[in-house]
Enzyme design. Structure first.
Site, PDB file in Angstrom:
ATOM      1  N   ASP A 177      -3.229  11.483   6.336  1.00  0.00           N
ATOM      2  CA  ASP A 177      -3.325  11.797   7.765  1.00  0.00           C
ATOM      3  C   ASP A 177      -4.295  12.943   8.053  1.00  0.00           C
ATOM      4  O   ASP A 177      -4.524  13.273   9.220  1.00  0.00           O
ATOM      5  CB  ASP A 177      -1.939  12.150   8.335  1.00  0.00           C
ATOM      6  CG  ASP A 177      -1.064  10.920   8.484  1.00  0.00           C
ATOM      7  OD1 ASP A 177      -1.562   9.799   8.279  1.00  0.00           O
ATOM      8  OD2 ASP A 177       0.134  11.079   8.799  1.00  0.00           O
ATOM      9  N   CYS A 181      -0.507   1.921  14.362  1.00  0.00           N
ATOM     10  CA  CYS A 181      -1.939   2.181  14.210  1.00  0.00           C
ATOM     11  C   CYS A 181      -2.624   1.055  13.458  1.00  0.00           C
ATOM     12  O   CYS A 181      -2.041   0.446  12.568  1.00  0.00           O
ATOM     13  CB  CYS A 181      -2.136   3.470  13.404  1.00  0.00           C
ATOM     14  SG  CYS A 181      -1.954   4.957  14.360  1.00  0.00           S
ATOM     15  N   ARG A 192      -0.307  10.298  21.359  1.00  0.00           N
ATOM     16  CA  ARG A 192       0.847   9.885  20.552  1.00  0.00           C
ATOM     17  C   ARG A 192       1.281  10.995  19.619  1.00  0.00           C
ATOM     18  O   ARG A 192       2.462  11.090  19.291  1.00  0.00           O
ATOM     19  CB  ARG A 192       0.487   8.645  19.722  1.00  0.00           C
ATOM     20  CG  ARG A 192       0.350   7.376  20.525  1.00  0.00           C
ATOM     21  CD  ARG A 192       0.204   6.194  19.592  1.00  0.00           C
ATOM     22  NE  ARG A 192       1.038   6.409  18.424  1.00  0.00           N
ATOM     23  CZ  ARG A 192       0.724   6.070  17.186  1.00  0.00           C
ATOM     24  NH1 ARG A 192      -0.416   5.486  16.937  1.00  0.00           N
ATOM     25  NH2 ARG A 192       1.548   6.312  16.194  1.00  0.00           N
TER      26      ARG A 192
HETATM   27  C1  UD1 Z   1       4.065   7.461   7.117  1.00  0.00           C
HETATM   28  C2  UD1 Z   1       3.537   8.303   8.241  1.00  0.00           C
HETATM   29  C3  UD1 Z   1       2.026   8.190   8.341  1.00  0.00           C
HETATM   30  C4  UD1 Z   1       1.395   8.539   6.998  1.00  0.00           C
HETATM   31  C5  UD1 Z   1       2.035   7.727   5.877  1.00  0.00           C
HETATM   32  C6  UD1 Z   1       1.565   8.116   4.489  1.00  0.00           C
HETATM   33  C7  UD1 Z   1       5.300   8.229   9.906  1.00  0.00           C
HETATM   34  C8  UD1 Z   1       5.718   7.752  11.241  1.00  0.00           C
HETATM   35  N1  UD1 Z   1       4.105   7.813   9.484  1.00  0.00           N
HETATM   36  O1  UD1 Z   1       3.703   6.109   7.402  1.00  0.00           O
HETATM   37  O2  UD1 Z   1       1.565   9.078   9.353  1.00  0.00           O
HETATM   38  O3  UD1 Z   1       0.019   8.226   7.052  1.00  0.00           O
HETATM   39  O4  UD1 Z   1       3.454   7.886   5.887  1.00  0.00           O
HETATM   40  O5  UD1 Z   1       1.756   9.462   4.279  1.00  0.00           O
HETATM   41  O6  UD1 Z   1       5.981   8.982   9.247  1.00  0.00           O
HETATM   42  N2  UD1 Z   1       3.705  -0.343   2.413  1.00  0.00           N
HETATM   43  C9  UD1 Z   1       3.975  -1.629   2.015  1.00  0.00           C
HETATM   44  N3  UD1 Z   1       5.213  -2.151   2.277  1.00  0.00           N
HETATM   45  C10 UD1 Z   1       6.175  -1.433   2.923  1.00  0.00           C
HETATM   46  C11 UD1 Z   1       5.890  -0.117   3.319  1.00  0.00           C
HETATM   47  C12 UD1 Z   1       4.650   0.404   3.039  1.00  0.00           C
HETATM   48  O7  UD1 Z   1       3.136  -2.327   1.437  1.00  0.00           O
HETATM   49  O8  UD1 Z   1       7.273  -1.974   3.148  1.00  0.00           O
HETATM   50  C13 UD1 Z   1       2.373   0.245   2.114  1.00  0.00           C
HETATM   51  C14 UD1 Z   1       1.593   0.634   3.350  1.00  0.00           C
HETATM   52  O9  UD1 Z   1       0.894  -0.456   3.892  1.00  0.00           O
HETATM   53  C15 UD1 Z   1       0.686   1.709   2.802  1.00  0.00           C
HETATM   54  C16 UD1 Z   1       1.566   2.398   1.741  1.00  0.00           C
HETATM   55  O10 UD1 Z   1       2.590   1.469   1.457  1.00  0.00           O
HETATM   56  O11 UD1 Z   1      -0.431   1.138   2.174  1.00  0.00           O
HETATM   57  C17 UD1 Z   1       2.180   3.712   2.162  1.00  0.00           C
HETATM   58  O12 UD1 Z   1       2.807   3.536   3.414  1.00  0.00           O
HETATM   59  P1  UD1 Z   1       4.061   4.412   3.880  1.00  0.00           P
HETATM   60  O13 UD1 Z   1       4.184   5.594   2.974  1.00  0.00           O
HETATM   61  O14 UD1 Z   1       5.235   3.519   4.022  1.00  0.00           O
HETATM   62  O15 UD1 Z   1       3.576   4.913   5.284  1.00  0.00           O
HETATM   63  P2  UD1 Z   1       4.398   4.915   6.641  1.00  0.00           P
HETATM   64  O16 UD1 Z   1       5.815   5.271   6.392  1.00  0.00           O
HETATM   65  O17 UD1 Z   1       4.084   3.684   7.389  1.00  0.00           O
END
Ligand code: UD1
Length: 429
Positions: free
Chosen positions: A310, A120, A402
Site C-alpha cells: 500500500d 480496488c 475512501r
Molecule cells: C489487505 C488490505 C490492503 C493491502 C493488503 C496487503 C484491507 C481492507 N486491505 O487486503 O490494503 O494492500 O491487505 O497488505 O485490509 N488472495 C487470494 N485469495 C484469497 C485472498 C487473497 O488469492 O482468498 C491473494 C490476493 O489476490 C493478493 C494476496 O492474496 O494477491 C494478498 O491479499 P490479502 O493479503 O488477502 O489482501 P487483502 O486482505 O485483500
C-alpha cells in the site's frame, strides 16, 4: 466528480496528526456483529469506507452512533440482534472488506448470504482462502449468482488451518469466525500485520481467547459468547508512510504525530538509504529533506514487516526524481502499477514488465491532468504533484476519499498549495 488541484514546488513545514487506521477500523466494525452488547471504537477515522460498512451493518441490524469523545471521533456499534443475514451486492461492492461480515454472521446466527466483493482494481483479488477457511470451520458454502450462501446450523467448530500463502483478509476473516467456534482453531502461515493484532486485542477485550497475534501462528480457543468493550483503533501506518513520502517529495520538515514509526520501519529504512532525514519519536516521526537530490533505491513489497504494497505507488512517486534507477518489485498484487502511466504523464521515466517497474529518475516533473485509478495510486499522484512544476489536477478522487481523512486540509496546514474542485455532476459519479 471531485478533482484535486495541486500547485507544486512548495516545501512542507509543520505537523500532521495521523488518523486511526482504516484497515483496522473496518474489521473492528465487523467484529461488533459478534456480540449483542455495544462496542465503542475510539480514534475512528471518518472515511467513505467506514461509511459504506456502517450502512451495511445498519442493514444487518446494528445501531450505529457516531460521536465525539474526549479523544476525538468515536463510533458505538450495537447489534442487539441480527435482523437480516443478507449482505447485498450494492453495499458489498462499494468496499471489498464488507465481505468480512460473512464470518461473524455465520458464527452468530449459523447462516448468511453475502455478495462476492468488488473493491480496488488491483488484480483478481479472489476470496478462495476465506471460503476454504470457513469450510474448514464446518460451514457449508455454496456460490450462486454472485452470492455466497453459508450455513452452519449447529455452529462452527475449531480446526487446524494452514494458509497456502499469507493473506491479511483471510486471516482476519477466519479470526472473526473462529472466536465463537467450539474448541480450538490453529492458523498457520497467518498474516502478522498490526491491524490483525489490533483486531485480536479488541476481540480478546470482548472475551475471546486468541494468542499469537502479530506472529505467523494464531491459536484461538472458542468461547460461547462475547461482550462489549471500548477499544482505540491503532494509527494508520499507510497514512503515516504516505505523509512521510509527501514530505520527502516536497522537501521541508514535517512532524507526524499520534502514530508509530515502528509500523513503517521498512519504509523509513529505505527512505534513509535514499538520503531522507528521519527522526523517530515516541509518538511518531519527523521527516526532513533539503534541496539535495535523493538516491535511487530498490524495494520489493512483502507481507508485514516487509515493505507494504500500500506504500509502493507513493514510493515510486518519490523515486521519479531520485538520482539513478530504482527497481520496484510488486509481489502481493498483480496489476498494481496503474499509477506508472499516470506518473509518466507528469514526466516520469518508468517502464513496467510483469511485477517489476524500473524508474529512472528525472530532473523535474511537470504538472498535468492525471487520473486516479485506485486508492493508493491516487495519493501517489498527489505526492508527485507536490513536487511537479506548475499545476497537477488529479481526476476521480473518490478513491482518495475512501482512505484518506481530510487530505487537503492536512497537507495545506503544512503549506501545500492544494485544493478540491467540487464535482460538476459528471455522470461517472
Ligand atoms: C489487505 C488490505 C490492503 C493491502 C493488503 C496487503 C484491507 C481492507 N486491505 O487486503 O490494503 O494492500 O491487505 O497488505 O485490509 N488472495 C487470494 N485469495 C484469497 C485472498 C487473497 O488469492 O482468498 C491473494 C490476493 O489476490 C493478493 C494476496 O492474496 O494477491 C494478498 O491479499 P490479502 O493479503 O488477502 O489482501 P487483502 O486482505 O485483500
Amino acid at each position: 466528480m471531485d478533482r484535486i488541484a495541486i500547485t507544486g514546488g512548495v516545501p512542507l513545514h509543520g505537523e500532521i496528526a495521523i488518523s486511526g487506521a482504516k484497515n483496522s477500523a473496518i474489521k473492528l466494525m465487523a467484529a461488533s456483529l459478534l456480540t449483542d452488547e455495544p462496542l465503542r471504537l475510539t480514534n475512528m477515522p471518518r472515511l467513505a469506507d467506514t461509511r459504506f460498512l456502517g450502512r451495511l451493518l445498519q442493514r444487518l441490524g446494528t445501531e450505529l452512533v457516531e460521536q465525539t469523545g474526549e479523544a476525538g471521533a468515536e463510533t458505538v456499534l450495537h447489534t442487539r440482534e441480527i435482523v437480516s443475514g443478507i449482505a447485498p451486492y450494492d453495499l458489498v461492492r462499494q468496499m471489498r472488506a464488507s465481505f468480512n461480515v460473512l464470518g461473524p454472521l455465520i458464527a452468530r446466527t449459523g447462516q448468511a448470504k453475502v455478495s462476492l466483493p468488488g473493491g480496488c482494481t488491483i488484480g483478481a483479488r479472489p476470496v478462495d482462502l476465506h471460503l476454504e477457511a470457513l469450510r474448514a470451520l464446518g460451514a457449508t458454502i455454496d456460490l450462486h449468482e454472485g452470492y455466497v450462501y453459508a450455513q452452519a446450523p449447529r455452529g462452527l467448530s475449531g480446526a487446524e488451518i494452514r494458509f497456502p500463502f499469507v493473506s491479511v483478509g483471510a486471516t482476519e476473516h477466519t479470526l472473526l469466525a473462529a472466536v465463537l467456534a467450539r474448541g480450538q482453531t490453529v492458523l498457520h502461515n497467518a498474516a502478522a500485520e498490526p491491524e490483525i493484532e489490533d483486531l485480536a486485542v479488541c476481540l480478546n477485550a470482548m472475551g475471546a481467547r486468541i494468542s499469537g497475534a502479530g506472529t505467523s501462528s494464531l491459536v484461538i480457543e472458542g468461547v460461547d459468547r462475547l461482550h462489549g468493550t471500548t477499544h482505540a483503533v491503532i494509527p494508520d501506518r499507510i497514512e503515516t508512510g504516505t505523509y512521510a513520502l509527501a514530505a520527502a517529495m516536497a522537501g521541508g520538515e514535517v512532524r507526524l504525530t499520534a502514530t508509530r514509526s515502528d509500523f513503517i520501519a521498512a519504509l523509513l529504512d529505505r527512505m534513509e538509504e535514499a538520503g531522507v532525514g528521519v527522526e523517530r519519536h515516541e509518538d511518531g516521526v519527523t521527516i526532513r529533506r533539503g534541496p539535495e537530490r535523493l538516491r535511487a533505491v530498490e524495494i520489493e513489497t512483502d507481507p508485514y514487516p516487509g515493505f507494504a504494497t500500500d506504500l509502493q505507488a507513493q514510493f515510486m512517486a518519490l523515486m521519479t526524481l531520485a538520482d539513478g534507477e530504482s527497481v520496484i518489485r510488486e509481489t502481493i498484487f498483480e496489476n498494481r502499477f496503474m499509477h506508472a502511466p499516470e506518473l509518466s504523464r507528469l514526466g516520469a521515466d518508468i517502464s513496467v514488465s510483469g511485477g517489476e517497474a524500473r524508474v529512472r529518475g528525472v530532473e523535474a516533473l511537470e504538472g498535468a491532468q492525471v487520473m486516479a485509478t485506485d486508492l493508493r495510486a491516487s495519493v501517489s499522484l498527489v505526492i508527485a504533484g507536490l513536487a511537479a512544476r506548475g499545476e497537477t489536477v488529479v481526476n476521480r478522487v473518490y478513491h482518495l476519499d475512501r482512505g484518506f481523512e481530510r487530505l487537503e486540509a492536512k497537507l495545506s496546514a503544512c503549506g501545500a498549495r492544494i485544493h478540491r474542485i467540487v464535482g460538476d455532476g459528471d455522470p461517472e459519479d
